[in-house]
Write an enzyme that holds these catalytic residues in place. Sequence first.
Site, mmCIF file in Angstrom:
data_model
loop_
_atom_site.group_PDB
_atom_site.id
_atom_site.type_symbol
_atom_site.label_atom_id
_atom_site.label_comp_id
_atom_site.label_asym_id
_atom_site.label_seq_id
_atom_site.Cartn_x
_atom_site.Cartn_y
_atom_site.Cartn_z
ATOM 1 N N CYS A 1 24.761 14.123 -4.782
ATOM 2 C CA CYS A 1 23.740 13.232 -5.994
ATOM 3 C C CYS A 1 24.397 14.073 -7.187
ATOM 4 O O CYS A 1 23.858 15.105 -7.401
ATOM 5 C CB CYS A 1 22.333 13.355 -5.630
ATOM 6 N N ASP B 1 17.124 -13.376 12.614
ATOM 7 C CA ASP B 1 17.937 -13.608 11.522
ATOM 8 C C ASP B 1 19.424 -13.386 11.874
ATOM 9 O O ASP B 1 19.833 -12.258 11.889
ATOM 10 C CB ASP B 1 17.492 -12.629 10.137
ATOM 11 N N CYS C 1 20.552 15.128 -9.247
ATOM 12 C CA CYS C 1 19.828 15.959 -9.082
ATOM 13 C C CYS C 1 20.143 16.945 -8.163
ATOM 14 O O CYS C 1 19.534 18.195 -7.679
ATOM 15 C CB CYS C 1 18.726 15.550 -8.202
ATOM 16 N N CYS D 1 20.177 8.064 -3.624
ATOM 17 C CA CYS D 1 19.718 9.434 -3.214
ATOM 18 C C CYS D 1 18.347 9.473 -2.795
ATOM 19 O O CYS D 1 17.349 9.028 -3.573
ATOM 20 C CB CYS D 1 19.866 10.354 -4.387
#
Length: 450
Positions: free
Chosen positions: A231, A359, A234, A209
Amino acid sequence: MSLKSGIAKFAGKSSYWFLHNVLKGGTSFPGEFAMKIDPEVLSSLGQGYETVIVTGTNGKTMTTALIVEILRKKYGDILTNPSGSNMLQGIVTAFLAHKNKKAKRKIAVLEVDEANVKMVSKLLHPSVFVLTNIFRDQMDRYGEIYTTYDKIVNGIKLAPDATIIANGDASIFSSVKLPNKKIFYGFKLADDKKENDFKAPVNTDGVLCPRCDHILHYHERIYANLGDFFCPNCGYHRPNLTYTVNKIIKQTPNSLKFQMGNRDYSINIGGTYNIYNALTAYSVARYFGLTDDEVAQAFEENKRIFGRQELIKYNGKQIDLILVKNPVGLDEVLHMLNTEKDNYSLVALLNANHADGIDTSWIWDADFEGLDKKKVKRLLVGGQRWHDMGFRLEVAGFDPGKMVTTTDDDSLIEELDKLPTKKVYILSTYTALLSLRKAMAEKKIIKAGM
């Protein structure tokens, strides 16, 4: 226009003419040359244009192409950077190359690299920011997704009067308070899924979140971290959506049929991620006043573009050339391949240059294991890091006896001719794709350029 800008513009246009008419190439050098004379030449080049910036991790090139195709239905001439050269010098080149025509409105639709949004915004003062998604990509260059978004936000803050058209299914795009007008789009496939409450798979990035760092939950997840998030800690949740995909009707590797609003749309390219690209373009089109009929017609006429599921016919074979550059994008391409009903050959090309990301560990985060191996009748691996790709496919369960290694483009093209299937899918990182296309152009398999 200042004298310095005028000289820079003349020099840039002259170098562009020479490169394209004599040397037959060059997508960024004219812009780089002009900027050496006047670092802010883009400001004068962009005067009088309504600028639309398209940015995000995946889908920038396809979304930009779709937006341009649609807007041309109503406004005629649209300036853009079709080569995908999306850094500052490439964007300057796009303006230098553009031949102004009579149009109702001067509109520039620009694909912009995330790290270049601030520089472009400073010089062009855009009218619209289009945000596609943010995933982990070239970690050596961008860092985490929050760092990438900060780069974009720093550009948006320079144009507080611009409208933001953003993917509402990406939790990060509604996490920062900005004064701009906002339009959100996303998938809304079923109202009854509001009762669902689940988490994304454990290896999904971007699921914390943005407000309280609790793990996000979903009522519906489309792919990766995109979906109807909320979420439970919250109360942060997906914003209200203005434009939505309501139904996926049919998917194949080369076609999509889906519903937006109360109308069905078709597009001749595969992958759920391309439905998002189409929805993004549709949202921009509606902002500019186009009708559903005009959007539908543009979708039906859309062309395959350089390296983005580009279709190549070669000696009786149907070759799909597909750019892959990060785990989320690669995963979605693999999911798309699982909609293929016929047998096919798979080619995987891996480079590790700066433009690819040095990478290569990201190939281990993609679900090669989930690919339907029975349909893959032959494997070719190539690129500078062919050994890494070959080993990855062996670990995923592919038969080494069906795998052929190619160490250069000429041998790869020779092997393409020997493949036992009509359909061939080439998954390639950026510089490997450029190299292969150049070799194909030299052999007259495709036209040179982009």
